[in-house]
Scaffold this motif. Structure first.
Motif, PDB file in Angstrom:
ATOM      1  N   GLU A 237      30.934 -11.089  58.084  1.00  0.00           N
ATOM      2  CA  GLU A 237      31.561 -11.031  56.790  1.00  0.00           C
ATOM      3  C   GLU A 237      32.880 -12.210  56.748  1.00  0.00           C
ATOM      4  N   ILE A 238      33.193 -12.267  57.729  1.00  0.00           N
ATOM      5  CA  ILE A 238      34.362 -13.260  58.117  1.00  0.00           C
ATOM      6  C   ILE A 238      33.818 -14.729  58.193  1.00  0.00           C
ATOM      7  N   LEU A 239      32.510 -14.950  59.092  1.00  0.00           N
ATOM      8  CA  LEU A 239      31.881 -16.111  58.823  1.00  0.00           C
ATOM      9  C   LEU A 239      31.253 -16.624  57.600  1.00  0.00           C
ATOM     10  N   LEU A 243      36.878 -18.520  53.713  1.00  0.00           N
ATOM     11  CA  LEU A 243      37.977 -18.712  54.516  1.00  0.00           C
ATOM     12  C   LEU A 243      37.768 -20.204  55.021  1.00  0.00           C
ATOM     13  N   ASP A 244      38.917 -20.684  55.357  1.00  0.00           N
ATOM     14  CA  ASP A 244      38.747 -22.079  56.077  1.00  0.00           C
ATOM     15  C   ASP A 244      38.011 -22.036  57.203  1.00  0.00           C
ATOM     16  N   SER A 245      37.464 -23.134  57.956  1.00  0.00           N
ATOM     17  CA  SER A 245      36.734 -22.740  59.101  1.00  0.00           C
ATOM     18  C   SER A 245      37.430 -22.527  60.401  1.00  0.00           C
ATOM     19  N   SER A 246      38.724 -23.244  60.205  1.00  0.00           N
ATOM     20  CA  SER A 246      39.659 -22.892  61.228  1.00  0.00           C
ATOM     21  C   SER A 246      40.227 -21.469  61.324  1.00  0.00           C
ATOM     22  N   ALA A 247      40.235 -20.904  60.023  1.00  0.00           N
ATOM     23  CA  ALA A 247      40.855 -19.564  59.827  1.00  0.00           C
ATOM     24  C   ALA A 247      39.897 -18.671  60.535  1.00  0.00           C
ATOM     25  N   LEU A 252      38.430 -14.359  64.239  1.00  0.00           N
ATOM     26  CA  LEU A 252      37.604 -13.770  65.275  1.00  0.00           C
ATOM     27  C   LEU A 252      38.280 -13.288  66.504  1.00  0.00           C
ATOM     28  N   PHE A 253      39.137 -14.413  67.068  1.00  0.00           N
ATOM     29  CA  PHE A 253      39.956 -14.214  68.292  1.00  0.00           C
ATOM     30  C   PHE A 253      40.905 -13.103  68.241  1.00  0.00           C
ATOM     31  N   GLY A 254      41.623 -13.185  66.985  1.00  0.00           N
ATOM     32  CA  GLY A 254      42.911 -12.151  66.941  1.00  0.00           C
ATOM     33  C   GLY A 254      42.227 -10.898  66.905  1.00  0.00           C
TER      34      GLY A 254
END
Length: 382
Positions: A237-239, A243-247, A252-254
């Motif tokens: 869902e995030i991908l 959202l901006d690609s950098s976000a 994901l890392f966070g």
């Protein structure tokens, strides 16, 4: 995403990486190690072995990552179905068809279905079946819950499993006992699956005997199979979001970092145990999966380093077939080709190096088959 492909390229490559480790890297490493038991390789081989019980090694991530990636694809696939106007009936038909196919393939991979012997039939004992259950649970949650509801239900699955294993005690099992032979999930599998459980057999009197070496659990653990696949859904869902690609890769890392920290902290009370799929293990393994997904997304879809990954996409885009044909599973072996051509080499290079040679030929044949299918855009899916 690869323009015009409609696919998340980093997901295909990550799936290929997971299957590469399972079907090529690990078998070859162990075969090479067996040729000389090289002491310098021991730390590496420990990471390519499952932890005996509590704890976590690199090799314990292969199965959770496979399940996680099944979840990542859910928002993309289901979003496409819903956008096309497909009703729930048609979507559920797709879901159940996939679950049934994965379940049957799981029984085939476990080596008991083709035996055509009811005495060795095992009902629930394979990674593909765990994916099937997790996929079914996650599909229902995704279709009928909003994002906040999905998080709530997933946390609920983790909490329910934790509460059952911690507070419920039956026939001397459970009540916070997380040992191999004393946990509640073990009792549930013995009661529900009985003789149809892997590691079970009948003695001469017809009594079911549960062998001590087998300590994987499946029925109660299915709650957390669903939770594992749902963590992949959240990543998907995030991908898929705006959202901006950098976000995206930062999220994901966070999130991965938070899950790993919470999982290991939870592990102080409920140990991180893959074999019974504890809730703490779900968080730890899914956190690592978020890291890997973030890394591959950063490199491929964000930075645009798309060249040089074909060798992994060959495996990743036919992942089910690669799994079924792998030396690790061994449903179909092509080692007869190597034996036919090089059968006389054993006396010159020794049994261990001969095994390494035959394994390499078998893997090479399977990869060649996958490459031909990839070149002709033939992708076998459940």
């Amino acid at each position: 995403m690869n323009p015009g492909s409609g696919r998340l390229e980093s997901l295909d490559v990550l799936r290929g990486f997971d299957l590469f480790c399972l079907t090529i890297l690990c078998p070859l490493l162990w075969a090479f190690y067996d040729t000389g038991h090289y002491s310098w390789l021991q730390p590496v081989m420990q990471q390519f072995s499952h932890v005996q019980w509590a704890g976590f090694a690199l090799w314990d991530l292969v199965m959770p990552l496979f399940m996680f990636m099944a979840g990542v694809s859910v928002p993309f696939a289901f979003g496409k179905y819903l956008k096309a106007g497909e009703g729930y009936g048609k979507i559920y038909k797709r879901i159940f068809r996939r679950v049934i196919v994965l379940w049957i393939l799981g029984m085939v991979c476990q080596g008991n279905l083709f035996a055509l012997d009811i005495n060795v039939l095992k009902l629930f004992s394979n990674t593909l079946q765990a994916i099937a259950v997790g996929y079914l649970i996650s599909a229902v949650i995704y279709l009928h819950c909003r994002p906040k509801g999905q998080i709530f239900v997933t946390v609920g699955l983790l909490a329910i499993y934790w509460a059952l294993l911690t507070f419920v005690s039956v026939d001397g099992y459970g009540g916070g006992d997380y040992t191999a032979q004393g946990n509640l999930a073990e009792w549930v599998d013995r009661v529900v699956l009985g003789r149809w459980r892997d590691g079970a057999c009948l003695d001469e009197s017809g009594k079911v005997i549960f062998l001590q070496w087998y300590d994987y659990t499946w029925i109660l653990s299915s709650l957390n199979f669903g939770a594992t696949v749902m963590t992949g859904v959240f990543a998907g869902e995030i991908l898929k979001s705006r959202l901006d690609s950098s976000a995206k890769w930062r999220w994901l890392f966070g999130i991965g970092t938070a899950m790993v920290a919470i999982g290991w902290l939870w592990g102080l009370q409920m140990p991180v145990i893959k074999r019974i799929w504890t809730s703490s293990m779900v968080l730890v393994s899914s956190g690592y999966c978020f890291w890997l997904m973030g890394l591959f997304y950063y490199l491929i879809d964000y930075k645009g380093y798309r060249k040089g990954w074909t060798w992994l996409k060959v495996i990743g885009m036919n992942s089910i077939l690669a799994y079924v044909l792998s030396a690790e599973v061994g449903v179909i072996s092509f080692s007869c080709i190597g034996h036919s051509v090089f059968w006389g080499m054993r006396q010159y290079i020794g049994s261990d190096f001969y095994h390494l040679l035959i394994l390499t030929i078998n893997i090479g044949f399977v990869y060649s088959l996958l490459y031909v299918l990839y070149r002709h855009k033939i992708f076998l899916k459940a």
